[in-house]
Design a protein around this motif. Structure first.
Motif, PDB file in Angstrom:
ATOM      1  N   ILE A   1       0.723  -1.195  -0.094  1.00  0.00           N
ATOM      2  CA  ILE A   1      -0.020  -0.069   0.148  1.00  0.00           C
ATOM      3  C   ILE A   1       0.925   1.234  -0.029  1.00  0.00           C
ATOM      4  CG2 ILE A   1      -1.676   1.218   1.556  1.00  0.00           C
ATOM      5  CD1 ILE A   1      -2.817  -1.356   2.405  1.00  0.00           C
ATOM      6  N   GLY A   2       2.005   1.161   0.818  1.00  0.00           N
ATOM      7  CA  GLY A   2       2.975   2.300   0.841  1.00  0.00           C
ATOM      8  C   GLY A   2       3.507   2.613  -0.507  1.00  0.00           C
ATOM      9  N   GLU A   3       4.009   1.564  -1.178  1.00  0.00           N
ATOM     10  CA  GLU A   3       4.533   1.514  -2.644  1.00  0.00           C
ATOM     11  C   GLU A   3       3.584   2.247  -3.511  1.00  0.00           C
ATOM     12  OE1 GLU A   3       7.683   0.922  -3.941  1.00  0.00           O
ATOM     13  OE2 GLU A   3       8.303   1.063  -1.642  1.00  0.00           O
TER      14      GLU A   3
ATOM     15  N   LYS B   1       3.915   5.618  -5.499  1.00  0.00           N
ATOM     16  CA  LYS B   1       3.830   5.547  -7.028  1.00  0.00           C
ATOM     17  C   LYS B   1       2.871   6.668  -7.719  1.00  0.00           C
ATOM     18  CE  LYS B   1       3.447   2.568 -11.102  1.00  0.00           C
ATOM     19  NZ  LYS B   1       3.074   1.295 -11.609  1.00  0.00           N
ATOM     20  N   GLN B   2       1.682   6.529  -6.951  1.00  0.00           N
ATOM     21  CA  GLN B   2       0.697   7.508  -7.402  1.00  0.00           C
ATOM     22  C   GLN B   2       1.194   8.901  -7.256  1.00  0.00           C
ATOM     23  OE1 GLN B   2      -2.757   7.466  -4.944  1.00  0.00           O
ATOM     24  NE2 GLN B   2      -4.041   8.321  -6.497  1.00  0.00           N
ATOM     25  N   ALA B   3       1.890   9.206  -6.182  1.00  0.00           N
ATOM     26  CA  ALA B   3       2.247  10.617  -6.022  1.00  0.00           C
ATOM     27  C   ALA B   3       3.500  10.912  -6.984  1.00  0.00           C
ATOM     28  CB  ALA B   3       2.690  10.759  -4.514  1.00  0.00           C
ATOM     29  N   GLN B   4       4.398  10.002  -7.505  1.00  0.00           N
ATOM     30  CA  GLN B   4       5.307  10.296  -8.372  1.00  0.00           C
ATOM     31  C   GLN B   4       4.812  10.179  -9.831  1.00  0.00           C
ATOM     32  OE1 GLN B   4       8.586   7.183  -7.863  1.00  0.00           O
ATOM     33  NE2 GLN B   4       8.468   7.379  -5.591  1.00  0.00           N
ATOM     34  N   GLU B   5       3.882   9.668 -10.000  1.00  0.00           N
ATOM     35  CA  GLU B   5       3.343   9.705 -11.350  1.00  0.00           C
ATOM     36  C   GLU B   5       2.679  11.124 -11.607  1.00  0.00           C
ATOM     37  OE1 GLU B   5       0.603   6.675 -11.767  1.00  0.00           O
ATOM     38  OE2 GLU B   5       1.936   5.154 -12.246  1.00  0.00           O
ATOM     39  N   GLN B   6       1.824  11.775 -10.441  1.00  0.00           N
ATOM     40  CA  GLN B   6       1.442  13.060 -10.376  1.00  0.00           C
ATOM     41  C   GLN B   6       2.478  14.020 -10.759  1.00  0.00           C
ATOM     42  OE1 GLN B   6      -0.922  13.299  -6.750  1.00  0.00           O
ATOM     43  NE2 GLN B   6      -2.815  13.146  -7.812  1.00  0.00           N
TER      44      GLN B   6
ATOM     45  N   GLN C   1       1.224  -1.923  -4.828  1.00  0.00           N
ATOM     46  CA  GLN C   1       2.348  -2.516  -5.642  1.00  0.00           C
ATOM     47  C   GLN C   1       3.490  -3.389  -4.628  1.00  0.00           C
ATOM     48  OE1 GLN C   1       2.878  -1.577  -9.095  1.00  0.00           O
ATOM     49  NE2 GLN C   1       1.251  -0.543  -8.795  1.00  0.00           N
ATOM     50  N   ILE C   2       3.180  -4.650  -5.014  1.00  0.00           N
ATOM     51  CA  ILE C   2       4.014  -5.414  -4.200  1.00  0.00           C
ATOM     52  C   ILE C   2       5.629  -5.223  -4.363  1.00  0.00           C
ATOM     53  CG2 ILE C   2       4.745  -8.027  -3.742  1.00  0.00           C
ATOM     54  CD1 ILE C   2       1.955  -7.351  -2.856  1.00  0.00           C
ATOM     55  N   ALA C   3       6.253  -5.048  -3.383  1.00  0.00           N
ATOM     56  CA  ALA C   3       7.744  -4.681  -3.452  1.00  0.00           C
ATOM     57  C   ALA C   3       8.350  -6.068  -3.422  1.00  0.00           C
ATOM     58  CB  ALA C   3       8.144  -3.773  -2.318  1.00  0.00           C
ATOM     59  N   PRO C   4       9.040  -6.370  -4.719  1.00  0.00           N
ATOM     60  CA  PRO C   4       9.900  -7.809  -4.502  1.00  0.00           C
ATOM     61  C   PRO C   4      10.695  -8.094  -3.454  1.00  0.00           C
ATOM     62  CG  PRO C   4       9.803  -6.546  -6.771  1.00  0.00           C
ATOM     63  CD  PRO C   4       9.226  -5.744  -5.700  1.00  0.00           C
TER      64      PRO C   4
END
Length: 452
Positions: free
Chosen positions: A44-46, A50-55, A412-415
């Motif tokens: 959930i954190g990732e 990612k959503q913030a970075q895309e914005q 996003q599942i962090a590997p």
């Protein structure tokens, strides 16, 4: 232990744990939920990061955005004066200064915008009218679905042409091709020459930039905007009126090299101070700064979520220690028999430690499997939220900021979180299994044989 002894120890551990299946399963649950929560919370954190970075990246990592901002009530704008007209925001002189005097700026795109009603026949829609030039499309990552965008010739000839956003097309032209049709804005006709593909809303980051819904826009040449609308905006409401004068709504500056963005932003800040008495009527947004802030927030967010989830693993470890101490008491006579037959203290420690590792390791594997289902579970929760709570579907929560963030976010599942969570679960088994194993090994063989 060699490989053969290891397999034998694991086999004996499984056999011993299977004698008390329900108790072993319940003990394992603490580890299962601990590992699952670690993976799920990091996912959930990732996803949020990612959503913030895309914005941020949608605004352009090499861009510097200067926007007009209405001063707070009671403050003095840069233009000041006793007039009833509120003058504020970016000036054309600002655009000329920034474009001509800063060598690292490769391009400057002026923008003017206002809210109006667009009409076609009996259909109408509230839109954002954006006066811009041909470069606006590439700077804001817009794609043309059909037709064309504003051209330099449209700008030079002050043409009454318009390019529509995807939602504007759907609302005004649900059954027909908009190309070549004429829409009315403020009693002025504009010929539609193209329309854009749907684009994700951007902005609204850190309170520095209001969210921009590009899909509800109407784009016209900047000179056409200035000629048809002017700088003065008068609004009549309930018998009163308000007047505002804004020359430009936004200037987007492009810098060729990313390493020059932050130094250029400082030059922009100093340059604007020359034309403005205060900085309360404009805002400078540097996406690269926001991107760095987003990375820092992600690291802190993941640390906090991971720490919370680790508490579940510690609780699970305490449960394992508790059960293993009880097991040592129950199996005291068995320990005495093994010692009498020649088993050393190390053998007893290995036996009980292997059981705790098998218990925690199995729980870790099950937790990983559940953690991998996080995106599917999140999708199911969103489906319930939309159907039952009306979130994002026109219900009470559909237009809330939380609702939009929740519906747009994808975990996003962090590997790296999978081996990390499993490693922690095994480590928990070792740490919390050592004390019971050593307690079993320290039992006196003779007293253990007498135990009933």
């Amino acid at each position: 232990m060699n490989l053969k002894q290891t397999f034998r120890a694991v086999h004996l551990a499984l056999k011993s744990l299977m004698l008390q299946r329900l108790r072993s399963g319940l003990t394992m649950l603490g580890i299962v939920f601990g590992v699952f929560s670690v993976i799920a919370m990091l996912a959930i954190g990732e996803g949020a990061s990612k959503q913030a970075q895309e914005q941020v990246l949608a605004l352009g990592a090499n861009n510097i955005i200067v926007r007009s901002k209405k001063p707070p009530e009671g403050s003095t704008s840069s233009s000041g004066g006793n007039s009833r007209v509120l003058r504020y925001g970016i000036l054309r002189d600002d655009f000329k200064l920034l474009n001509d005097s800063i060598p690292t700026v490769t391009d400057a795109i002026p923008i003017r915008e206002t809210n109006h009603e667009a009409r076609f026949q009996d259909r109408k829609m509230a839109v954002r009218v954006v006066g811009c030039n041909a470069k606006y499309m590439s700077v804001n990552n817009l794609d043309i679905a059909r037709g064309r965008f504003i051209t330099d010739q449209d700008e030079y000839l002050v043409e009454n042409v318009a390019v529509l956003g995807s939602d504007t097309v759907d609302k005004l032209f649900p059954f027909e091709d908009p190309i070549g049709k004429t829409i009315m804005i403020s009693n002025q006709p504009y010929q539609v020459v193209g329309y854009t593909k749907a684009r994700q809303e951007s902005g609204g980051i850190g309170g520095s930039l209001t969210a921009q819904d590009f899909n509800s826009d109407v784009y016209i040449p900047l000179k056409t905007f200035s000629s048809r609308f002017g700088d003065l905006i008068i609004r009549f409401t309930s018998g009163t009126f308000s007047a505002e004068e804004v020359e430009l709504s936004q200037i987007t500056l492009q810098v060729n090299d990313r390493k020059d963005v932050l130094p250029t932003a400082e030059v922009v800040r100093e340059s604007l101070k020359r034309n403005h008495a205060t900085d309360n009527d404009y805002a400078i947004v540097v996406p690269l700064e926001l991107l760095k802030q987003a990375d820092q927030i992600r690291a802190i967010f993941n640390m906090v979520l991971g720490s919370i989830a680790a508490i579940s693993l510690v609780v699970g470890g305490i449960g394992i220690m508790n059960i293993m101490l009880a097991t040592v008491t129950e199996r005291t006579r068995e320990i005495g028999i093994r010692r009498a037959l020649g088993a050393t203290r190390k053998d007893i420690i290995n036996q009980f430690l292997t059981e705790t590792i098998v218990l925690s390791g199995t729980g870790g594997v099950i937790g990983i499997i559940l953690g991998l289902m996080t995106p599917w579970a999140f999708w199911a929760i969103k489906s319930v939220a939309v159907s039952v709570l009306g979130l994002g579907g026109g219900g009470s929560g559909g237009d809330s900021e939380f609702g939009k963030i929740f519906l747009d976010m994808e975990p996003q599942i962090a590997p790296w979180s999978l081996p990390m969570a499993f490693g922690i679960s095994v480590a928990i088994g070792v740490i919390f299994g050592v004390y019971p194993a050593r307690s079993a090994a320290r039992l006196d063989p003779i007293e253990a044989l007498r135990h009933e």
